[in-house]
Write a protein that holds these residues in place. Structure first.
Motif, short mmCIF file in Angstrom:
data_model
loop_
_atom_site.label_atom_id
_atom_site.label_comp_id
_atom_site.label_asym_id
_atom_site.label_seq_id
_atom_site.Cartn_x
_atom_site.Cartn_y
_atom_site.Cartn_z
N VAL A 78 0.86 -1.18 0.00
CA VAL A 78 0.00 0.00 0.00
C VAL A 78 0.90 1.23 0.00
O VAL A 78 1.66 1.45 0.94
CB VAL A 78 -0.94 0.06 1.24
N GLY A 81 1.71 8.51 1.19
CA GLY A 81 2.37 9.81 1.07
C GLY A 81 2.42 10.45 2.44
O GLY A 81 3.02 9.93 3.37
N ILE A 90 -4.82 4.51 2.93
CA ILE A 90 -3.48 3.92 3.06
C ILE A 90 -3.47 2.76 4.04
O ILE A 90 -2.41 2.24 4.39
CB ILE A 90 -2.43 4.95 3.54
C1 FAD Z 1 -8.20 18.24 7.93
C2 FAD Z 1 -8.14 17.68 6.53
C3 FAD Z 1 -8.44 18.53 5.46
C4 FAD Z 1 -8.41 18.02 4.15
N1 FAD Z 1 -8.68 18.87 3.12
C5 FAD Z 1 -8.72 18.38 1.84
C6 FAD Z 1 -9.05 19.24 0.74
O1 FAD Z 1 -9.27 20.43 0.89
N2 FAD Z 1 -9.07 18.66 -0.50
C7 FAD Z 1 -8.78 17.35 -0.72
O2 FAD Z 1 -8.84 16.89 -1.86
N3 FAD Z 1 -8.43 16.53 0.31
C8 FAD Z 1 -8.41 17.02 1.57
N4 FAD Z 1 -8.05 16.19 2.60
C9 FAD Z 1 -7.61 14.83 2.29
C10 FAD Z 1 -6.06 14.71 2.05
O3 FAD Z 1 -5.38 15.58 2.92
C11 FAD Z 1 -5.67 15.08 0.63
O4 FAD Z 1 -6.37 14.32 -0.32
C12 FAD Z 1 -4.13 14.91 0.39
O5 FAD Z 1 -3.78 15.49 -0.84
C13 FAD Z 1 -3.65 13.47 0.42
O6 FAD Z 1 -2.26 13.47 0.22
P1 FAD Z 1 -1.30 12.53 1.06
O7 FAD Z 1 0.09 12.66 0.54
O8 FAD Z 1 -1.46 12.78 2.52
O9 FAD Z 1 -1.91 11.10 0.66
P2 FAD Z 1 -2.07 9.78 1.51
O10 FAD Z 1 -3.15 9.96 2.53
O11 FAD Z 1 -0.74 9.33 1.99
O12 FAD Z 1 -2.58 8.81 0.36
C14 FAD Z 1 -3.79 9.06 -0.33
C15 FAD Z 1 -3.94 7.99 -1.42
O13 FAD Z 1 -2.89 8.13 -2.37
C16 FAD Z 1 -2.18 6.90 -2.51
N5 FAD Z 1 -0.76 7.22 -2.73
C17 FAD Z 1 0.06 7.95 -1.93
N6 FAD Z 1 1.29 8.01 -2.43
C18 FAD Z 1 1.27 7.28 -3.59
C19 FAD Z 1 2.26 6.93 -4.55
N7 FAD Z 1 3.52 7.36 -4.43
N8 FAD Z 1 1.88 6.17 -5.60
C20 FAD Z 1 0.59 5.73 -5.73
N9 FAD Z 1 -0.40 6.02 -4.84
C21 FAD Z 1 -0.05 6.78 -3.78
C22 FAD Z 1 -2.41 6.16 -1.21
O14 FAD Z 1 -2.25 4.75 -1.35
C23 FAD Z 1 -3.86 6.55 -0.92
O15 FAD Z 1 -4.73 5.74 -1.67
C24 FAD Z 1 -8.08 16.66 3.92
C25 FAD Z 1 -7.75 15.83 5.02
C26 FAD Z 1 -7.79 16.33 6.30
C27 FAD Z 1 -7.42 15.41 7.44
#
Ligand code: FAD
Length: 168
Positions: A78, A81, A90
């Motif tokens: 899995v 990021g 994740i």
């Molecule tokens: C308080 C709060 C506010 C939020 N606001 C928003 C918002 O305004 N808009 C929005 O869209 N989302 C929002 N989110 C959700 C999230 O923060 C975003 O979607 C963010 O961009 C996810 O990025 P991440 O790197 O943390 O991904 P992760 O949570 O680490 O992963 C998300 C998905 O991407 C996949 N992934 C990660 N890295 C890779 C890789 N290298 N290759 C293939 N797949 C991968 C993972 O397997 C998972 O399926 C929010 C969440 C919270 C807790």
């Protein structure tokens, strides 16, 4: 509940080294979770689901080798990021490798209106870098300081800027 100890854990540490493979239970548990607990439904369904180890490749070569190793042994992977997703995206459902891609964080190229990035570059870093050339991201999630470009594309939808420019 998924066990943290699997029969291939030692093999994977021996193969890739403890610099990039982590098996300590407390760490693996922490790295296996996002903000799924915001939802009472997901909280019930997903708590107590963990990977068996966390691997953090530092180069694309290491990434390829880890994926090859896992595929050959049919070990689930899995990718992870910044782990800011709030839908349990994740969380490993069948154990396996939590593939932390945050060390693959090179900005490869920025042009006018386009860019090429490794998967683990944080959106906040991209935004800051774009501003040096008088550009900006069209839209980004409110978690942009922690979330990565790959995590946003694979797991996010839109956010700040989306009223004007739409979503992914
Ligand atoms: C308080 C709060 C506010 C939020 N606001 C928003 C918002 O305004 N808009 C929005 O869209 N989302 C929002 N989110 C959700 C999230 O923060 C975003 O979607 C963010 O961009 C996810 O990025 P991440 O790197 O943390 O991904 P992760 O949570 O680490 O992963 C998300 C998905 O991407 C996949 N992934 C990660 N890295 C890779 C890789 N290298 N290759 C293939 N797949 C991968 C993972 O397997 C998972 O399926 C929010 C969440 C919270 C807790």
């Amino acid at each position: 509940m998924t066990s943290i100890q699997s029969d291939w854990n030692q093999e994977i540490v021996d193969h890739f080294g403890s610099d990039i493979v982590k098996t300590k239970e407390v760490y693996v548990k922490r790295m296996s979770q996002d903000y799924f607990w915001y939802s009472p439904v997901l909280k019930k369904q997903l708590e107590n689901r963990y990977g068996d180890c966390v691997i953090t490749p530092r180069t694309e070569q290491e990434l390829t080798e880890v994926i090859t190793f896992a595929v050959q042994r049919r070990i689930p992977i899995v990718p992870r990021g910044g782990a800011t997703g709030n839908y349990g995206q994740i969380i490993p459902l069948r154990g396996g490798i939590v593939l932390d891609t945050t060390k693959l964080n090179k900005i490869i190229k920025i042009e006018s209106g386009a860019g090429t990035f490794q998967a683990g570059v944080k959106l906040g870093v991209i935004e800051r870098t774009l501003r040096e050339t008088n550009q900006e991201l069209r839209f980004f999630p409110s978690t942009y300081m922690k979330s990565t470009i790959a995590g946003f594309i694979a797991g996010g939808t839109g956010g700040i800027g989306s009223i004007e420019y739409g979503t992914l």
